[in-house]
Scaffold this active site. Structure first.
Site, short mmCIF file in Angstrom:
data_model
loop_
_atom_site.label_atom_id
_atom_site.label_comp_id
_atom_site.label_asym_id
_atom_site.label_seq_id
_atom_site.Cartn_x
_atom_site.Cartn_y
_atom_site.Cartn_z
N ARG A 72 0.02 -1.36 -5.36
CA ARG A 72 0.24 -2.34 -6.43
C ARG A 72 -1.08 -2.99 -6.82
NH1 ARG A 72 5.99 -3.75 -7.16
NH2 ARG A 72 5.17 -5.19 -8.70
N ARG B 38 1.15 -10.61 9.00
CA ARG B 38 0.29 -11.17 10.04
C ARG B 38 -1.17 -10.77 9.91
NH1 ARG B 38 2.75 -13.32 14.80
NH2 ARG B 38 4.30 -14.69 13.88
N GLY C 95 12.83 3.83 0.29
CA GLY C 95 11.93 3.07 1.16
C GLY C 95 12.56 1.88 1.83
N HIS C 96 12.86 0.85 1.06
CA HIS C 96 13.23 -0.44 1.63
C HIS C 96 14.39 -0.33 2.61
CE1 HIS C 96 15.22 -4.43 1.67
NE2 HIS C 96 13.98 -4.85 1.73
N THR D 92 10.07 -6.39 -6.90
CA THR D 92 10.00 -4.94 -6.79
C THR D 92 9.97 -4.39 -8.21
OG1 THR D 92 11.09 -2.97 -5.88
CG2 THR D 92 12.53 -4.74 -6.65
N THR D 93 9.87 -3.06 -8.35
CA THR D 93 9.77 -2.47 -9.68
C THR D 93 11.13 -2.59 -10.37
OG1 THR D 93 8.24 -0.94 -8.65
CG2 THR D 93 8.91 -0.44 -10.90
N HIS E 194 3.18 2.92 -2.89
CA HIS E 194 2.89 2.24 -4.16
C HIS E 194 1.69 1.32 -3.95
CE1 HIS E 194 4.68 -0.35 -7.68
NE2 HIS E 194 3.41 -0.03 -7.88
N GLU F 254 2.57 6.04 -6.13
CA GLU F 254 3.15 5.27 -7.23
C GLU F 254 2.11 4.29 -7.71
OE1 GLU F 254 6.59 3.25 -5.87
OE2 GLU F 254 7.69 5.09 -5.51
N ASN G 91 9.34 6.25 1.33
CA ASN G 91 8.39 5.25 0.85
C ASN G 91 8.08 4.28 1.99
OD1 ASN G 91 7.51 2.68 -0.17
ND2 ASN G 91 7.99 3.39 -2.24
N GLU H 262 11.33 10.32 -12.77
CA GLU H 262 12.10 9.74 -11.68
C GLU H 262 13.05 8.73 -12.30
OE1 GLU H 262 10.22 8.94 -7.98
OE2 GLU H 262 11.55 7.27 -7.52
N ASP I 5 5.98 1.61 1.92
CA ASP I 5 5.38 0.34 1.47
C ASP I 5 5.71 -0.83 2.40
OD1 ASP I 5 4.55 1.69 -0.78
OD2 ASP I 5 5.98 0.71 -2.14
N HIS I 6 6.96 -0.89 2.83
CA HIS I 6 7.37 -2.12 3.53
C HIS I 6 6.99 -2.13 5.01
CE1 HIS I 6 8.70 -3.69 -0.12
NE2 HIS I 6 9.51 -2.66 -0.35
N HIS J 117 15.26 4.10 -6.00
CA HIS J 117 15.24 2.64 -6.04
C HIS J 117 16.57 2.06 -5.54
CE1 HIS J 117 14.20 -1.48 -6.92
NE2 HIS J 117 12.96 -1.05 -7.02
N GLY J 118 16.46 1.39 -4.43
CA GLY J 118 17.62 0.68 -3.88
C GLY J 118 18.62 1.56 -3.16
N ARG K 179 -0.13 -6.14 -2.52
CA ARG K 179 0.70 -6.96 -1.64
C ARG K 179 1.17 -6.21 -0.40
NH1 ARG K 179 6.04 -7.64 -5.41
NH2 ARG K 179 4.46 -8.31 -6.89
N HIS K 180 1.23 -4.88 -0.47
CA HIS K 180 1.59 -4.14 0.75
C HIS K 180 0.56 -3.03 1.03
CE1 HIS K 180 3.76 -1.97 -2.37
NE2 HIS K 180 4.79 -2.80 -2.39
#
Ligand code: PXP
Length: 273
Positions: free
Chosen positions: A64, A37, A235-236, A119-120, A62, A89, A26, A170, A28-29, A213-214, A68-69
């Site tokens: 959203r 920036r 992802g994160h 986050t979700t 994702h 997502e 993922n 999932e 996203d980040h 997730h996580g 936001r990302h």
């Protein structure tokens, strides 16, 4: 907390007993950092291409509702350029449905979304939203998109997901990862048991099982040992780890964690039957 590699309840099983676990990365980040920036750097498409080169089996992003990302343009570029499946997502809304039908990703994972969340935070309430989710799943599936529902590892959600025609669930691993971070051994065991039971029930209902997730190097292995799990989306942690080691090495190390863990399945006898 480091999850032990083996426990007395497990026994070694041949790898042929269960399919390899795919790793969806993922990105996203990467977009979160870019957006801090404005501008174009770091580019999520470049990260996706690098991730694929490092062993990612697919790319997850994702879009959203608050953008936001990941942006709409990111989705268009990812779909046009990457050489592995794109898993989009998205919230279960008409706006997102239209976007998915425009870009036709390989898969869509429907997630609950709250604007104020970081986050979700939990799985979809499939039971409460059964009718509108069914309609959405049908529209996506009719367009040839594989549909996944992001759910808590709970029996009611699994049964409802199968009832409305999803092909994949999932399982949300957030509660398990939180217990691990809190060094709560009993909590980790309890949450893993929920994931394991839900995965078995989902496969019995004909659903393909993913999880995410996580997840980190410490927590991904135990989930990869659940025989029915065939894909992890992460992802994160990987984007964070990239600061220290680079994205490619972080992904390569995650692949090793997953593949090593998969050699020792939970419930090996049931996996082979
Ligand atoms: N799977 C789903 C459905 C998600 O919503 C997320 C977070 O966007 C992930 C996996 C990846 O979670 P993390 O970034 O914590 O690895």
């Amino acid at each position: 907390m480091t999850t032990p590699v083996t426990s007395p309840a497990q026994s070694p099983a041949p790898t042929k007993a269960a399919p390899r676990v795919r790793l969806g990365v993922n990105i996203d980040h990467v977009a979160t950092i870019r957006n801090a920036r404005g501008g174009r750097h770091p580019d999520p498409l470049r990260a996706a291409q690098l991730a694929i080169g490092a062993g990612a089996d697919g790319i997850t992003a994702h879009l959203r509702e608050d953008r936001r990302h990941i942006s709409d343009a990111d989705i268009a570029r990812l779909k046009a350029e990457i050489t592995r499946p794109l898993n989009l997502e998205m919230a279960a809304t008409d706006e997102m449905l239209a976007i998915a039908l425009r870009h036709l990703p390989h898969a869509c994972c429907l997630v609950p979304e709250k604007r104020e969340e970081r986050t979700t935070e939990g799985g979809l309430d499939v039971v409460a939203r059964e009718d509108d989710l069914r309609a959405l799943v049908q529209r996506l599936a009719a367009a040839g998109i594989r549909v996944s529902l992001f759910v808590e590892p709970a029996p009611e959600a699994i049964v409802a997901a199968a009832r409305i025609g999803a092909q994949v669930v999932e399982l949300h691993t957030g509660a398990y990862c939180e217990r691990s971070l809190a060094d709560d051994g009993a909590g980790v065991a309890r949450e893993l048991e929920r994931i394991d039971t839900a995965a078995e029930a989902a496969a019995a209902a004909g659903l393909e099982v993913h999880a995410g997730h996580g997840l980190t190097f410490n927590t991904a292995g135990a989930v990869a040992r659940v025989p029915e799990v065939v894909e992890l989306n992460i992802g994160h942690f990987l984007v964070g780890e990239a600061i220290f080691t680079g994205l490619g090495p972080a992904i390569a190390q995650m692949r090793v964690v997953i593949d090593e863990a998969r050699k020792t399945l939970l419930r090996p006898s049931r996996a082979r039957s």
